[in-house]
Design a protein around this motif. Structure first.
Motif, PDB file in Angstrom:
ATOM      1  N   GLY A 112       0.825  -1.203   0.000  1.00 22.54           N
ATOM      2  CA  GLY A 112       0.000   0.000   0.000  1.00 22.54           C
ATOM      3  C   GLY A 112       0.852   1.242   0.000  1.00 22.54           C
ATOM      4  O   GLY A 112       2.083   1.175   0.002  1.00 22.54           O
ATOM      5  N   ASP A 113       0.191   2.397   0.032  1.00 23.08           N
ATOM      6  CA  ASP A 113       0.904   3.664  -0.136  1.00 23.08           C
ATOM      7  C   ASP A 113       0.843   4.569   1.087  1.00 23.08           C
ATOM      8  O   ASP A 113       1.331   5.700   1.040  1.00 23.08           O
ATOM      9  CB  ASP A 113       0.343   4.431  -1.342  1.00 23.08           C
ATOM     10  N   THR A 114       0.258   4.104   2.195  1.00 26.87           N
ATOM     11  CA  THR A 114       0.149   4.951   3.384  1.00 26.87           C
ATOM     12  C   THR A 114       0.663   4.241   4.622  1.00 26.87           C
ATOM     13  O   THR A 114       0.831   3.011   4.635  1.00 26.87           O
ATOM     14  CB  THR A 114      -1.309   5.374   3.657  1.00 26.87           C
ATOM     15  N   GLU A 115       0.861   5.022   5.674  1.00 25.16           N
ATOM     16  CA  GLU A 115       1.255   4.439   6.950  1.00 25.16           C
ATOM     17  C   GLU A 115       0.192   3.474   7.475  1.00 25.16           C
ATOM     18  O   GLU A 115       0.505   2.502   8.168  1.00 25.16           O
ATOM     19  CB  GLU A 115       1.493   5.528   8.001  1.00 25.16           C
ATOM     20  N   HIS A 116      -1.075   3.730   7.130  1.00 26.13           N
ATOM     21  CA  HIS A 116      -2.155   2.849   7.582  1.00 26.13           C
ATOM     22  C   HIS A 116      -1.992   1.443   7.018  1.00 26.13           C
ATOM     23  O   HIS A 116      -2.252   0.452   7.711  1.00 26.13           O
ATOM     24  CB  HIS A 116      -3.507   3.422   7.160  1.00 26.13           C
ATOM     25  N   ASP A 117      -1.580   1.352   5.757  1.00 28.33           N
ATOM     26  CA  ASP A 117      -1.340   0.034   5.154  1.00 28.33           C
ATOM     27  C   ASP A 117      -0.209  -0.684   5.882  1.00 28.33           C
ATOM     28  O   ASP A 117      -0.280  -1.896   6.135  1.00 28.33           O
ATOM     29  CB  ASP A 117      -0.979   0.194   3.675  1.00 28.33           C
ATOM     30  N   VAL A 118       0.840   0.068   6.197  1.00 30.78           N
ATOM     31  CA  VAL A 118       2.005  -0.520   6.861  1.00 30.78           C
ATOM     32  C   VAL A 118       1.641  -1.020   8.256  1.00 30.78           C
ATOM     33  O   VAL A 118       1.942  -2.164   8.620  1.00 30.78           O
ATOM     34  CB  VAL A 118       3.154   0.505   6.936  1.00 30.78           C
ATOM     35  N   THR A 119       0.996  -0.190   9.036  1.00 34.63           N
ATOM     36  CA  THR A 119       0.661  -0.593  10.408  1.00 34.63           C
ATOM     37  C   THR A 119      -0.342  -1.739  10.430  1.00 34.63           C
ATOM     38  O   THR A 119      -0.282  -2.604  11.316  1.00 34.63           O
ATOM     39  CB  THR A 119       0.129   0.596  11.216  1.00 34.63           C
ATOM     40  N   ALA A 120      -1.245  -1.776   9.456  1.00 33.25           N
ATOM     41  CA  ALA A 120      -2.193  -2.890   9.379  1.00 33.25           C
ATOM     42  C   ALA A 120      -1.469  -4.194   9.066  1.00 33.25           C
ATOM     43  O   ALA A 120      -1.804  -5.256   9.610  1.00 33.25           O
ATOM     44  CB  ALA A 120      -3.250  -2.607   8.314  1.00 33.25           C
ATOM     45  N   ALA A 121      -0.471  -4.121   8.195  1.00 30.35           N
ATOM     46  CA  ALA A 121       0.330  -5.307   7.894  1.00 30.35           C
ATOM     47  C   ALA A 121       1.083  -5.785   9.130  1.00 30.35           C
ATOM     48  O   ALA A 121       1.041  -6.972   9.487  1.00 30.35           O
ATOM     49  CB  ALA A 121       1.310  -5.001   6.766  1.00 30.35           C
ATOM     50  N   LEU A 122       1.757  -4.860   9.785  1.00 29.67           N
ATOM     51  CA  LEU A 122       2.567  -5.226  10.949  1.00 29.67           C
ATOM     52  C   LEU A 122       1.719  -5.811  12.070  1.00 29.67           C
ATOM     53  O   LEU A 122       2.160  -6.720  12.787  1.00 29.67           O
ATOM     54  CB  LEU A 122       3.334  -4.005  11.442  1.00 29.67           C
ATOM     55  N   ALA A 123       0.502  -5.301  12.231  1.00 32.35           N
ATOM     56  CA  ALA A 123      -0.385  -5.802  13.287  1.00 32.35           C
ATOM     57  C   ALA A 123      -0.770  -7.259  13.074  1.00 32.35           C
ATOM     58  O   ALA A 123      -1.187  -7.940  14.013  1.00 32.35           O
ATOM     59  CB  ALA A 123      -1.642  -4.937  13.357  1.00 32.35           C
ATOM     60  N   ASP A 175       8.618   8.659   5.456  1.00 27.52           N
ATOM     61  CA  ASP A 175       7.558   8.398   6.419  1.00 27.52           C
ATOM     62  C   ASP A 175       7.106   6.946   6.371  1.00 27.52           C
ATOM     63  O   ASP A 175       6.721   6.370   7.403  1.00 27.52           O
ATOM     64  CB  ASP A 175       6.377   9.330   6.164  1.00 27.52           C
ATOM     65  N   LEU A 176       7.153   6.342   5.199  1.00 32.03           N
ATOM     66  CA  LEU A 176       6.809   4.927   5.084  1.00 32.03           C
ATOM     67  C   LEU A 176       7.854   4.051   5.765  1.00 32.03           C
ATOM     68  O   LEU A 176       7.526   3.036   6.391  1.00 32.03           O
ATOM     69  CB  LEU A 176       6.654   4.554   3.613  1.00 32.03           C
ATOM     70  N   VAL A 177       9.107   4.448   5.647  1.00 29.99           N
ATOM     71  CA  VAL A 177      10.174   3.746   6.358  1.00 29.99           C
ATOM     72  C   VAL A 177       9.968   3.880   7.870  1.00 29.99           C
ATOM     73  O   VAL A 177      10.046   2.899   8.620  1.00 29.99           O
ATOM     74  CB  VAL A 177      11.557   4.280   5.947  1.00 29.99           C
ATOM     75  N   LEU A 178       9.693   5.087   8.327  1.00 27.73           N
ATOM     76  CA  LEU A 178       9.491   5.319   9.759  1.00 27.73           C
ATOM     77  C   LEU A 178       8.294   4.549  10.304  1.00 27.73           C
ATOM     78  O   LEU A 178       8.269   4.156  11.474  1.00 27.73           O
ATOM     79  CB  LEU A 178       9.318   6.816  10.022  1.00 27.73           C
ATOM     80  N   ALA A 179       7.296   4.317   9.451  1.00 23.38           N
ATOM     81  CA  ALA A 179       6.120   3.557   9.885  1.00 23.38           C
ATOM     82  C   ALA A 179       6.439   2.085  10.096  1.00 23.38           C
ATOM     83  O   ALA A 179       5.650   1.366  10.710  1.00 23.38           O
ATOM     84  CB  ALA A 179       4.995   3.712   8.858  1.00 23.38           C
TER      85      ALA A 179
END
Length: 234
Positions: free
Chosen positions: A171-182, A199-203
């Motif tokens: 995905g293209d947002t921090e929300h996609d990243v955090t949802a994956a990690l969760a 910002d995507l790296v930081l997420a």
């Protein structure tokens, strides 16, 4: 294990122009009769979450999300031709989807904040429908929390195919990243939306790409965890 690659739609696969926002506002006005006052930030959020914000902002207490979504889907059906006319595919998307589609170790689906009917209309507008097993996807009607969409998709895939999957979210947002990690999924981010690579790296994304134009690199990352992270240029 085979891989379940879960694709976000907006600004990951494609940009659909402003037709969905126009349809959203039209559906809201028709159902409530209340003048539109503020457009929320849609990026990376679920339609359930956005709907709650819109209702609260406008003081609406007598309209359910289910009732609103019926009207919204009808409005999208009316303007869906504008998706392709006003929008575009992101670089490399068609080629990456085709390469993954030829890999028997990969199942591709959609995990998107869109309601299912709107998700289907957007990918259909660009001839992408056959790339996905949409029936095992996660959608904006599943929950307001995006991480739940990833979990639901994985559950549906494992129930349908009778096997465990190695989950990958792109995905293209921090929300996609955090949802994956969760959900313990491998998080791949593309900076094709409004969120910067840094910002995507930081997420916490495991891999970050400017876009999918380097098809070989994208396919390698999505199928083999070919990179653990990409550092944005200084």
């Amino acid at each position: 294990m085979r891989r379940l690659v879960m694709w976000d739609i907006d600004y990951t696969l494609l940009r659909a122009g402003g037709a969905a926002t126009v349809a959203w506002r039209a559906a809201f006005a028709e159902l409530t009769g209340v003048p539109w006052r503020a457009t929320p930030n849609f990026g990376g959020r679920t339609d359930m979450d956005i709907c709650a914000e819109v209702f609260a902002t406008h003081g609406i207490t007598d309209c359910t999300p289910e009732r609103f979504f019926l009207r919204y889907v009808a409005e999208v059906e009316r303007v869906k031709h504008l998706f392709a006319e006003e929008g575009a595919l992101m670089p490399g998307v068609r080629e990456v989807l085709a390469r993954l589609g030829d890999d028997p170790q990969v199942v591709q689906t959609l995990v998107t904040g869109n309601v299912p009917e709107v998700a289907a209309a957007k990918v259909a507008a660009f001839g992408l429908s056959d790339a996905f097993d949409a029936g095992v996807g996660g959608y904006g009607t599943d929950d307001s929390v995006r991480a739940t969409l990833v979990r639901r998709s994985l559950e549906r895939a494992e129930a349908k195919y009778g096997e465990r999957f190695d989950p990958v979210v792109i995905g293209d947002t921090e929300h996609d990243v955090t949802a994956a990690l969760a959900n313990g999924a491998f998080a791949v981010a593309v900076a094709t939306g409004r969120t910067k690579m840094a910002d995507l790296v930081l997420a916490g994304a495991h891999a970050v790409l400017p876009d999918l134009s380097d098809v070989d690199a994208a396919v390698r990352i999505l199928t083999t965890d070919g990179l653990t992270a990409s550092t944005p240029p200084a």
